[in-house]
Design a protein around this motif. Structure first.
Motif, PDB file in Angstrom:
ATOM      1  N   ALA A 157       0.821  -1.214   0.000  1.00 26.46           N
ATOM      2  CA  ALA A 157       0.000   0.000   0.000  1.00 26.46           C
ATOM      3  C   ALA A 157       0.855   1.265   0.000  1.00 26.46           C
ATOM      4  O   ALA A 157       0.443   2.294  -0.531  1.00 26.46           O
ATOM      5  CB  ALA A 157      -0.940  -0.003   1.203  1.00 26.46           C
ATOM      6  N   LEU A 158       2.041   1.206   0.580  1.00 29.71           N
ATOM      7  CA  LEU A 158       2.916   2.379   0.655  1.00 29.71           C
ATOM      8  C   LEU A 158       3.541   2.736  -0.691  1.00 29.71           C
ATOM      9  O   LEU A 158       3.942   3.883  -0.902  1.00 29.71           O
ATOM     10  CB  LEU A 158       4.033   2.144   1.674  1.00 29.71           C
ATOM     11  CG  LEU A 158       3.629   2.269   3.137  1.00 29.71           C
ATOM     12  CD1 LEU A 158       4.702   1.689   4.034  1.00 29.71           C
ATOM     13  CD2 LEU A 158       3.346   3.718   3.494  1.00 29.71           C
ATOM     14  N   GLN A 159       3.624   1.786  -1.595  1.00 31.26           N
ATOM     15  CA  GLN A 159       4.258   2.032  -2.890  1.00 31.26           C
ATOM     16  C   GLN A 159       3.555   3.152  -3.642  1.00 31.26           C
ATOM     17  O   GLN A 159       2.349   3.157  -3.796  1.00 31.26           O
ATOM     18  CB  GLN A 159       4.268   0.761  -3.735  1.00 31.26           C
ATOM     19  CG  GLN A 159       5.174  -0.304  -3.201  1.00 31.26           C
ATOM     20  CD  GLN A 159       5.083  -1.603  -4.008  1.00 31.26           C
ATOM     21  OE1 GLN A 159       4.332  -1.712  -4.967  1.00 31.26           O
ATOM     22  NE2 GLN A 159       5.844  -2.594  -3.571  1.00 31.26           N
ATOM     23  N   GLY A 160       4.343   4.141  -4.051  1.00 31.89           N
ATOM     24  CA  GLY A 160       3.799   5.254  -4.822  1.00 31.89           C
ATOM     25  C   GLY A 160       3.144   6.341  -3.991  1.00 31.89           C
ATOM     26  O   GLY A 160       2.559   7.256  -4.538  1.00 31.89           O
ATOM     27  N   THR A 161       3.215   6.257  -2.663  1.00 34.16           N
ATOM     28  CA  THR A 161       2.640   7.304  -1.809  1.00 34.16           C
ATOM     29  C   THR A 161       3.764   8.191  -1.269  1.00 34.16           C
ATOM     30  O   THR A 161       4.945   7.878  -1.408  1.00 34.16           O
ATOM     31  CB  THR A 161       1.863   6.708  -0.615  1.00 34.16           C
ATOM     32  OG1 THR A 161       2.783   6.087   0.281  1.00 34.16           O
ATOM     33  CG2 THR A 161       0.809   5.714  -1.079  1.00 34.16           C
ATOM     34  N   ALA A 162       3.389   9.268  -0.623  1.00 28.40           N
ATOM     35  CA  ALA A 162       4.365  10.185  -0.025  1.00 28.40           C
ATOM     36  C   ALA A 162       5.078   9.555   1.176  1.00 28.40           C
ATOM     37  O   ALA A 162       6.069  10.091   1.655  1.00 28.40           O
ATOM     38  CB  ALA A 162       3.668  11.470   0.401  1.00 28.40           C
ATOM     39  N   PHE A 163       4.570   8.421   1.648  1.00 32.38           N
ATOM     40  CA  PHE A 163       5.144   7.762   2.822  1.00 32.38           C
ATOM     41  C   PHE A 163       5.963   6.521   2.465  1.00 32.38           C
ATOM     42  O   PHE A 163       6.281   5.717   3.339  1.00 32.38           O
ATOM     43  CB  PHE A 163       4.030   7.379   3.808  1.00 32.38           C
ATOM     44  CG  PHE A 163       3.293   8.563   4.346  1.00 32.38           C
ATOM     45  CD1 PHE A 163       3.828   9.320   5.368  1.00 32.38           C
ATOM     46  CD2 PHE A 163       2.072   8.929   3.811  1.00 32.38           C
ATOM     47  CE1 PHE A 163       3.157  10.427   5.854  1.00 32.38           C
ATOM     48  CE2 PHE A 163       1.396  10.033   4.293  1.00 32.38           C
ATOM     49  CZ  PHE A 163       1.936  10.784   5.321  1.00 32.38           C
TER      50      PHE A 163
END
Length: 182
Positions: free
Chosen positions: A70-76
């Motif tokens: 889920a973290l892939q491609g997010t600001a986190f």
């Protein structure tokens, strides 16, 4: 054999849904706090979740592999390495609220350990999360700003009212003087 394949499909679909929900949480978040929760009782966990809701944040146990996806491609994305062990996350749109609520709970319960986290585009270690928790929340800052803005306005009103009151007293004195003379 068909049931097994069907079950695997259902599991995959539910996992994809969980990843999508987590990704939505990460994209709308101002802060993500990663914790280890080993040993928390149900009552303690419920108390923590209620405290988080009060400040507009959420607390959820995560499956590390799904959280990493889920973290892939997010600001986190930079906080991905924090996801190992019994992990739970605190998320809020307010960049301070989740950190404050988690640190407040962690002070009274040593079973909740803050591992780190991040604010949009920047990862933080546990000390960074603690420093973030020490900052005033958005609501506290708004209140202070309103107080600062209202103070000069009330002073201006006081200054404007004072001469008007003085003029009114002078006019009243002249009116009383004219009535006595008549």
């Amino acid at each position: 054999m068909v049931t097994h394949t069907r079950r695997r499909t259902v599991d995959r679909a539910s996992k994809e849904e969980l990843v999508a929900q987590l990704r939505q949480s990460f994209t709308s978040a101002g802060v993500v706090v990663v914790t280890h929760y080993r040993g928390l009782t149900v009552a303690e966990s419920t108390r923590l979740r209620l405290g988080m809701r009060e400040v507009g944040a959420s607390f959820k146990v995560t499956k590390n592999t799904l959280a990493r996806l889920a973290l892939q491609g997010t600001a986190f994305e930079d906080i991905t390495p924090l996801f190992n062990g019994p992990t739970a996350i605190a998320v809020s749109a307010d960049p301070v609220a989740a950190a404050k609520a988690v640190m407040k709970f962690a002070k009274t319960n040593d079973k909740l350990v803050v591992v780190g986290g991040g604010i949009i585009g920047q990862s933080l270690d546990a000390a960074g999360i603690k420093a973030l928790a020490d900052l005033p929340s958005l609501d506290e800052l708004r209140g202070k700003l309103i107080g600062v803005l209202q103070a000069p306005a009330s002073r201006i009103v006081g200054v404007l009212q004072a001469p008007g009151a003085q003029v009114a007293r002078v006019l009243k004195a002249y009116a009383e003087k004219d009535q006595e003379a008549a």
